[in-house]
Design a protein around this motif. Structure first.
Motif, PDB file in Angstrom:
ATOM      1  N   ASN A  33      11.546  -5.148 -12.397  1.00 51.06           N
ATOM      2  CA  ASN A  33      11.889  -3.868 -11.917  1.00 51.06           C
ATOM      3  C   ASN A  33      10.752  -2.933 -12.087  1.00 51.06           C
ATOM      4  OD1 ASN A  33      12.821  -1.417 -10.802  1.00 51.06           O
ATOM      5  ND2 ASN A  33      14.462  -1.541 -11.924  1.00 51.06           N
ATOM      6  N   PHE A  34       9.949  -3.082 -11.116  1.00 51.77           N
ATOM      7  CA  PHE A  34       8.713  -2.070 -11.249  1.00 51.77           C
ATOM      8  C   PHE A  34       8.825  -0.972 -10.307  1.00 51.77           C
ATOM      9  CE2 PHE A  34       4.330  -1.139 -10.295  1.00 51.77           C
ATOM     10  CZ  PHE A  34       3.768  -1.547 -11.402  1.00 51.77           C
ATOM     11  N   LYS A  35       8.457   0.114 -10.801  1.00 48.92           N
ATOM     12  CA  LYS A  35       8.793   1.461 -10.099  1.00 48.92           C
ATOM     13  C   LYS A  35       7.547   2.554 -10.647  1.00 48.92           C
ATOM     14  CE  LYS A  35      13.224   2.374  -8.410  1.00 48.92           C
ATOM     15  NZ  LYS A  35      14.621   2.856  -8.576  1.00 48.92           N
ATOM     16  N   LYS A  36       7.066   3.369  -9.557  1.00 54.20           N
ATOM     17  CA  LYS A  36       6.326   4.299 -10.023  1.00 54.20           C
ATOM     18  C   LYS A  36       5.236   4.043 -10.795  1.00 54.20           C
ATOM     19  CE  LYS A  36       9.758   7.766  -8.790  1.00 54.20           C
ATOM     20  NZ  LYS A  36      10.706   9.015  -9.367  1.00 54.20           N
ATOM     21  N   GLY A  37       4.523   2.782 -10.534  1.00 52.32           N
ATOM     22  CA  GLY A  37       3.266   2.296 -11.329  1.00 52.32           C
ATOM     23  C   GLY A  37       3.874   1.799 -12.882  1.00 52.32           C
ATOM     24  N   GLN A  38       4.956   1.517 -13.175  1.00 55.71           N
ATOM     25  CA  GLN A  38       5.194   0.917 -14.299  1.00 55.71           C
ATOM     26  C   GLN A  38       6.345  -0.183 -14.249  1.00 55.71           C
ATOM     27  OE1 GLN A  38       6.004   3.609 -17.317  1.00 55.71           O
ATOM     28  NE2 GLN A  38       7.413   4.933 -15.871  1.00 55.71           N
ATOM     29  N   CYS A  39       6.223  -1.161 -15.256  1.00 58.06           N
ATOM     30  CA  CYS A  39       7.593  -2.197 -15.388  1.00 58.06           C
ATOM     31  C   CYS A  39       8.294  -1.391 -16.124  1.00 58.06           C
ATOM     32  CB  CYS A  39       6.835  -3.319 -15.841  1.00 58.06           C
ATOM     33  SG  CYS A  39       8.280  -4.566 -15.874  1.00 58.06           S
ATOM     34  N   LEU A  40       9.703  -1.157 -15.394  1.00 55.37           N
ATOM     35  CA  LEU A  40      10.776  -0.682 -16.315  1.00 55.37           C
ATOM     36  C   LEU A  40      11.837  -1.861 -16.969  1.00 55.37           C
ATOM     37  CD1 LEU A  40      11.654   1.991 -13.550  1.00 55.37           C
ATOM     38  CD2 LEU A  40      10.328   2.114 -15.383  1.00 55.37           C
ATOM     39  N   GLN A  41      11.654  -2.860 -16.549  1.00 58.82           N
ATOM     40  CA  GLN A  41      12.425  -4.093 -17.221  1.00 58.82           C
ATOM     41  C   GLN A  41      12.040  -5.397 -16.684  1.00 58.82           C
ATOM     42  OE1 GLN A  41      16.308  -4.317 -15.250  1.00 58.82           O
ATOM     43  NE2 GLN A  41      17.064  -5.713 -16.610  1.00 58.82           N
ATOM     44  N   GLY A  42      11.953  -6.326 -17.993  1.00 50.80           N
ATOM     45  CA  GLY A  42      11.646  -7.706 -17.835  1.00 50.80           C
ATOM     46  C   GLY A  42      10.124  -7.898 -17.524  1.00 50.80           C
ATOM     47  N   ASP A  58       8.835  -6.763  -2.488  1.00 51.03           N
ATOM     48  CA  ASP A  58       9.318  -5.538  -2.503  1.00 51.03           C
ATOM     49  C   ASP A  58      10.560  -5.246  -1.836  1.00 51.03           C
ATOM     50  OD1 ASP A  58       6.905  -4.795  -3.303  1.00 51.03           O
ATOM     51  OD2 ASP A  58       5.888  -4.739  -1.428  1.00 51.03           O
ATOM     52  N   PHE A  59      11.624  -4.404  -2.389  1.00 52.45           N
ATOM     53  CA  PHE A  59      12.736  -4.271  -1.793  1.00 52.45           C
ATOM     54  C   PHE A  59      13.019  -2.997  -1.253  1.00 52.45           C
ATOM     55  CE2 PHE A  59      13.377  -7.585  -4.946  1.00 52.45           C
ATOM     56  CZ  PHE A  59      14.495  -8.004  -4.652  1.00 52.45           C
ATOM     57  N   PHE A  60      13.524  -2.667  -0.128  1.00 50.76           N
ATOM     58  CA  PHE A  60      13.630  -1.697   0.751  1.00 50.76           C
ATOM     59  C   PHE A  60      15.193  -1.347   1.077  1.00 50.76           C
ATOM     60  CE2 PHE A  60       9.551  -2.898   1.361  1.00 50.76           C
ATOM     61  CZ  PHE A  60       8.648  -1.740   1.478  1.00 50.76           C
ATOM     62  N   PHE A  61      15.548   0.029   1.206  1.00 50.96           N
ATOM     63  CA  PHE A  61      16.981   0.056   1.769  1.00 50.96           C
ATOM     64  C   PHE A  61      16.849   1.128   2.879  1.00 50.96           C
ATOM     65  CE2 PHE A  61      17.993  -0.586  -2.609  1.00 50.96           C
ATOM     66  CZ  PHE A  61      18.778  -1.800  -2.705  1.00 50.96           C
ATOM     67  N   PHE A  62      17.850   0.922   3.885  1.00 45.99           N
ATOM     68  CA  PHE A  62      17.838   1.668   5.200  1.00 45.99           C
ATOM     69  C   PHE A  62      18.413   2.928   4.763  1.00 45.99           C
ATOM     70  CE2 PHE A  62      18.478   2.390   9.596  1.00 45.99           C
ATOM     71  CZ  PHE A  62      17.366   2.440  10.016  1.00 45.99           C
ATOM     72  N   SER A  63      17.846   4.146   5.210  1.00 47.49           N
ATOM     73  CA  SER A  63      18.356   5.278   4.994  1.00 47.49           C
ATOM     74  C   SER A  63      19.313   5.977   6.130  1.00 47.49           C
ATOM     75  CB  SER A  63      17.137   6.383   4.586  1.00 47.49           C
ATOM     76  OG  SER A  63      16.384   6.642   5.624  1.00 47.49           O
ATOM     77  N   GLU A  64      19.876   6.960   5.705  1.00 47.77           N
ATOM     78  CA  GLU A  64      20.728   7.417   6.839  1.00 47.77           C
ATOM     79  C   GLU A  64      20.017   8.230   7.875  1.00 47.77           C
ATOM     80  OE1 GLU A  64      23.309  10.165   4.847  1.00 47.77           O
ATOM     81  OE2 GLU A  64      24.460   8.676   3.909  1.00 47.77           O
ATOM     82  N   LYS A  65      18.705   8.426   7.570  1.00 50.02           N
ATOM     83  CA  LYS A  65      17.787   9.013   8.587  1.00 50.02           C
ATOM     84  C   LYS A  65      17.060   7.947   9.327  1.00 50.02           C
ATOM     85  CE  LYS A  65      16.645  12.966   5.443  1.00 50.02           C
ATOM     86  NZ  LYS A  65      15.368  13.642   4.672  1.00 50.02           N
ATOM     87  N   GLY A  66      17.437   7.112   9.076  1.00 53.11           N
ATOM     88  CA  GLY A  66      16.843   5.756  10.219  1.00 53.11           C
ATOM     89  C   GLY A  66      15.699   5.169   9.813  1.00 53.11           C
ATOM     90  N   ARG A  67      15.285   5.039   8.565  1.00 50.91           N
ATOM     91  CA  ARG A  67      13.943   4.430   8.113  1.00 50.91           C
ATOM     92  C   ARG A  67      14.223   3.592   6.838  1.00 50.91           C
ATOM     93  NH1 ARG A  67      10.611   8.430   4.951  1.00 50.91           N
ATOM     94  NH2 ARG A  67      12.022  10.137   4.445  1.00 50.91           N
ATOM     95  N   TRP A  68      13.161   2.783   6.577  1.00 51.02           N
ATOM     96  CA  TRP A  68      13.450   2.024   5.345  1.00 51.02           C
ATOM     97  C   TRP A  68      12.557   2.760   4.217  1.00 51.02           C
ATOM     98  CZ3 TRP A  68      16.268  -2.226   5.220  1.00 51.02           C
ATOM     99  CH2 TRP A  68      16.714  -2.716   6.444  1.00 51.02           C
ATOM    100  N   ILE A  69      13.185   2.768   3.183  1.00 51.33           N
ATOM    101  CA  ILE A  69      12.738   3.405   2.033  1.00 51.33           C
ATOM    102  C   ILE A  69      12.709   2.493   0.946  1.00 51.33           C
ATOM    103  CG2 ILE A  69      13.421   5.185   0.268  1.00 51.33           C
ATOM    104  CD1 ILE A  69      13.108   6.420   2.928  1.00 51.33           C
ATOM    105  N   TYR A  70      11.470   2.569   0.227  1.00 53.38           N
ATOM    106  CA  TYR A  70      10.904   1.687  -0.889  1.00 53.38           C
ATOM    107  C   TYR A  70      11.981   1.772  -2.193  1.00 53.38           C
ATOM    108  CZ  TYR A  70       8.351  -0.332  -4.727  1.00 53.38           C
ATOM    109  OH  TYR A  70       7.913  -0.790  -5.536  1.00 53.38           O
ATOM    110  N   ASN A  71      12.407   0.864  -2.641  1.00 52.50           N
ATOM    111  CA  ASN A  71      13.092   0.880  -3.850  1.00 52.50           C
ATOM    112  C   ASN A  71      12.586   0.560  -5.185  1.00 52.50           C
ATOM    113  OD1 ASN A  71      15.547  -0.319  -5.953  1.00 52.50           O
ATOM    114  ND2 ASN A  71      16.213   1.560  -4.823  1.00 52.50           N
ATOM    115  N   HIS A  72      12.091  -0.660  -5.140  1.00 49.36           N
ATOM    116  CA  HIS A  72      11.611  -1.548  -6.342  1.00 49.36           C
ATOM    117  C   HIS A  72      10.690  -2.727  -6.056  1.00 49.36           C
ATOM    118  CE1 HIS A  72      15.020  -3.792  -6.700  1.00 49.36           C
ATOM    119  NE2 HIS A  72      14.521  -4.656  -7.410  1.00 49.36           N
ATOM    120  N   THR A  73      10.069  -3.292  -6.807  1.00 51.11           N
ATOM    121  CA  THR A  73       9.371  -4.390  -6.710  1.00 51.11           C
ATOM    122  C   THR A  73       9.638  -5.545  -7.873  1.00 51.11           C
ATOM    123  OG1 THR A  73       7.264  -3.472  -5.524  1.00 51.11           O
ATOM    124  CG2 THR A  73       7.138  -5.667  -6.600  1.00 51.11           C
TER     125      THR A  73
END
Length: 113
Positions: A33-42, A58-73
């Protein structure tokens, strides 16, 4: 004497012929789980002896605003890695593969669609 020189020549050339097709090992970064420039797990490393090599997903989720939002790597080693885009409902996973250079899957920032 000629047989001795031939034997020396063969022994000198043999290692180059024998090891020519062996690719060097590739060292890869690992992070579940890599987020915001650092490894958070593993966090760790893995070594690919042969095969496709290092993988970045890279994992993305589709938002209610109709666009893909980056979640983690996720970073790891994978024997059957193929670069791809995978979509399942509101989830998108972009996969990138590399080999031949240590830490080629080092996280360099989120990738755009």
């Amino acid at each position: 004497m000629d047989k001795f020189l031939l034997l020396l020549l063969l022994l000198g050339v043999f290692p180059f012929v024998f090891f020519q097709g062996v690719a060097p090992d590739t060292l890869c970064m690992v992070c579940q789980n890599f987020k915001k420039g650092q490894c958070l797990q593993g966090k760790g490393n893995c070594t690919m002896e042969q095969g496709p090599g290092c993988r970045t997903r890279d994992f993305f989720f589709f938002s209610e605003k109709g666009r893909w939002i980056y979640n983690h790597t996720q970073l790891d080693c994978y024997d059957f890695c193929m670069s791809s885009s995978f979509y399942f409902r509101d989830l998108k996973i972009l996969t990138f593969c590399c080999k031949g250079q240590d830490f080629c899957n080092k996280y360099i920032g989120e990738r755009k669609e």
